[in-house]
Design a protein around this motif. Structure first.
Motif, PDB file in Angstrom:
ATOM      1  N   CYS A   1      40.425  22.006  21.820  1.00 10.60           N
ATOM      2  CA  CYS A   1      39.720  21.607  23.036  1.00 10.60           C
ATOM      3  C   CYS A   1      39.262  20.170  22.908  1.00 10.60           C
ATOM      4  CB  CYS A   1      38.535  22.538  23.312  1.00 10.60           C
ATOM      5  SG  CYS A   1      37.277  22.555  21.996  1.00 10.60           S
ATOM      6  N   THR A   2      38.968  19.580  24.040  1.00  7.14           N
ATOM      7  CA  THR A   2      38.463  18.215  24.100  1.00  7.14           C
ATOM      8  C   THR A   2      37.191  18.215  24.928  1.00  7.14           C
ATOM      9  OG1 THR A   2      40.712  17.316  23.947  1.00  7.14           O
ATOM     10  CG2 THR A   2      38.989  15.834  24.740  1.00  7.14           C
TER      11      THR A   2
ATOM     12  N   LEU B   1      36.196  22.342   7.358  1.00  5.41           N
ATOM     13  CA  LEU B   1      36.303  21.381   8.437  1.00  5.41           C
ATOM     14  C   LEU B   1      36.692  20.017   7.887  1.00  5.41           C
ATOM     15  CD1 LEU B   1      35.686  21.403  11.557  1.00  5.41           C
ATOM     16  CD2 LEU B   1      33.504  20.341  10.969  1.00  5.41           C
ATOM     17  N   ARG B   2      37.563  19.341   8.631  1.00  3.95           N
ATOM     18  CA  ARG B   2      37.880  17.937   8.343  1.00  3.95           C
ATOM     19  C   ARG B   2      37.350  17.096   9.494  1.00  3.95           C
ATOM     20  NH1 ARG B   2      43.328  18.029   7.629  1.00  3.95           N
ATOM     21  NH2 ARG B   2      43.080  18.239   5.361  1.00  3.95           N
ATOM     22  N   VAL B   3      36.583  16.070   9.159  1.00  2.72           N
ATOM     23  CA  VAL B   3      35.926  15.224  10.151  1.00  2.72           C
ATOM     24  C   VAL B   3      36.501  13.816  10.048  1.00  2.72           C
ATOM     25  CG1 VAL B   3      33.721  14.347  10.993  1.00  2.72           C
ATOM     26  CG2 VAL B   3      33.821  16.597   9.890  1.00  2.72           C
TER      27      VAL B   3
ATOM     28  N   ARG C   1      36.126   7.425   5.682  1.00  2.00           N
ATOM     29  CA  ARG C   1      36.492   7.525   7.099  1.00  2.00           C
ATOM     30  C   ARG C   1      36.849   8.961   7.473  1.00  2.00           C
ATOM     31  NH1 ARG C   1      41.397   7.343   9.752  1.00  2.00           N
ATOM     32  NH2 ARG C   1      41.249   6.718  11.952  1.00  2.00           N
ATOM     33  N   VAL C   2      37.486   9.676   6.529  1.00  2.00           N
ATOM     34  CA  VAL C   2      37.818  11.090   6.713  1.00  2.00           C
ATOM     35  C   VAL C   2      37.030  11.888   5.685  1.00  2.00           C
ATOM     36  CG1 VAL C   2      39.637  12.826   6.703  1.00  2.00           C
ATOM     37  CG2 VAL C   2      40.110  10.531   7.583  1.00  2.00           C
TER      38      VAL C   2
ATOM     39  N   VAL D   1      31.886  10.093  15.002  1.00  2.00           N
ATOM     40  CA  VAL D   1      32.875  11.179  14.910  1.00  2.00           C
ATOM     41  C   VAL D   1      33.693  11.234  16.208  1.00  2.00           C
ATOM     42  CG1 VAL D   1      33.170  13.677  14.733  1.00  2.00           C
ATOM     43  CG2 VAL D   1      31.462  12.514  13.316  1.00  2.00           C
ATOM     44  N   HIS D   2      34.997  11.399  16.075  1.00  2.00           N
ATOM     45  CA  HIS D   2      35.826  11.587  17.274  1.00  2.00           C
ATOM     46  C   HIS D   2      36.817  12.748  17.113  1.00  2.00           C
ATOM     47  CE1 HIS D   2      40.014  10.115  16.416  1.00  2.00           C
ATOM     48  NE2 HIS D   2      39.412   9.648  15.352  1.00  2.00           N
ATOM     49  N   ARG D   3      36.867  13.342  15.892  1.00  2.00           N
ATOM     50  CA  ARG D   3      37.825  14.442  15.717  1.00  2.00           C
ATOM     51  C   ARG D   3      37.287  15.425  14.672  1.00  2.00           C
ATOM     52  NH1 ARG D   3      43.671  15.273  15.878  1.00  2.00           N
ATOM     53  NH2 ARG D   3      44.393  16.504  14.085  1.00  2.00           N
TER      54      ARG D   3
END
Length: 388
Positions: A269-270, A321-323, A333-334, A382-384
């Protein structure tokens, strides 16, 4: 005719090592200081392992790291930095007590003596490197070409091994001078006892001053005395320090554009920022603790990460979870978090800090805040989110 007188030959004077006869440059003083220095290094080593494996857990450990107590990392890293700073004073006094031995002559008397001096050289070099590279790290100054974290971690093991070897080699001498009246040692003159006591009291006072003027960056009731620490817990946007600014990370408000949070899982989802704000908000009070030693508790509000995982179809209690951040580059960054962190009800995708919308330097539009985690893993911008 006059005969020429032969010119005198000037031979260089023979080498004579310096004479250092101070009464406190002895084994008893070295042992007394070494007790405290060894304790400081032991605490530094243990808490350093905690810090390293929380930041860089191997795969088998990732899901075993606990999210409680919420103040765990704050305590362990605060101790790491405080004892590291105290160890600088202790190490300087220890080197002062033993430095005449650096000038023994001849420098090597046998193979055993050569190995002993080599082990001491490794011990001194690694100890000096650890405390002073750590000092430069908390000041965020890196005048070397290598990456600090892996080198500091590797040298810590060498230093620990050198200390254990040194204790093993010097065990009889340490045992002989451990107590005030150890068996087999001569009674000391009253003047020597008084001078040694003064030296140790001065050393303790110096350690106390260094601790009191730096520990306030972690122990906030003492923040008014925080004069020598590189960070003050109240200084920064929204009353919180910032290590990495948005400008340093390459993030700008203009670059955010039409920001969306992408949640990847069995049911991806977005979500827009307005959609996130419309979801039920959870309020928590959690400390943020950085590897440089500063930490401060703050009020955060946002959406529980486990609810976002469930929304994307992740299985409750088992999903890691990977952020991913909007940072242009950087070692963090990840970021990945194990299932225990991701499932914890205190782990948030935070939208506000201390009742205000996150500033850009604090990770606007959204950041991670989780209990018992190093600050470098509290990912900003965070964007993903990717359910694992």
């Amino acid at each position: 005719m006059t005969s020429r007188m032969p010119r005198p030959r000037f031979a260089p004077p023979p080498f004579r090592p310096p004479v250092l006869s101070g009464r406190l440059h002895d084994a008893r003083t070295a042992t007394a200081v070494g007790r405290w220095l060894g304790a400081a290094f032991a605490v530094c080593f243990a808490t350093g392992l905690v810090s390293h494996y929380l930041q860089h857990p191997p795969g088998w450990l990732a899901d075993l790291l606990p999210s409680r107590p919420v103040w765990g990392y704050r305590l362990s890293q605060g101790l790491h930095i405080a004892t590291g700073l105290a160890a600088i004073v202790l190490l300087l006094v220890k080197l002062w007590a033993v430095y005449p031995r650096l000038f023994v002559w001849p420098p090597v008397r046998s193979v055993r003596h050569a190995l002993e001096r080599l082990s001491v050289a490794v011990l001194v070099a690694t100890a000096v490197f650890q405390v002073f590279s750590g000092l430069l790290n908390i000041a965020e100054w890196y005048p070397w070409p290598f990456s600090f974290v892996p080198v500091h971690f590797a040298v810590a093991w060498i230093a620990a091994g050198s200390i254990l070897l040194h204790i093993a080699v010097k065990a009889p001498e340490i045992r002989a001078h451990w107590g005030r009246r150890s068996p087999g040692t001569r009674e000391l003159p009253a003047e020597d006892v008084r001078d040694r006591r003064s030296l140790l009291l001065g050393m303790g006072a110096a350690v106390g001053v260094v601790t009191l003027t730096t520990v306030g960056q972690t122990l906030t009731p003492l923040k008014a005395l925080d004069l020598l620490a590189p960070r003050h817990p109240d200084h920064g946007p929204q009353g919180l320090p910032v290590n990495r600014t948005a400008a340093a990370a390459g993030v700008s408000e203009r670059g955010l554009g039409e920001w969306r949070l992408e949640v990847v899982g069995p049911r991806p989802c977005t979500l827009t920022l307005d959609a996130l704000r419309a979801l039920p908000q959870t309020h928590v009070r959690l400390p943020i603790a950085c590897v440089e030693g500063w930490s401060v508790a703050a009020d955060w509000a946002g959406i529980r990460v486990r609810e976002l995982i469930q929304r994307a179809g992740g299985r409750p209690g088992t999903a890691a979870l990977r952020v991913t951040s909007l940072e242009v580059s950087g070692a963090y960054r990840v970021m990945e978090m194990g299932a225990d962190y991701a499932e914890d009800p205190l782990t948030l995708l935070a939208l506000t800090l201390n009742g205000q919308t996150l500033s850009l330097d604090h990770g606007f539009p959204a950041r991670i805040i989780a209990p018992n985690r190093p600050g470098v893993l509290q990912t900003k911008w965070v964007h993903r989110l990717e359910v694992l």
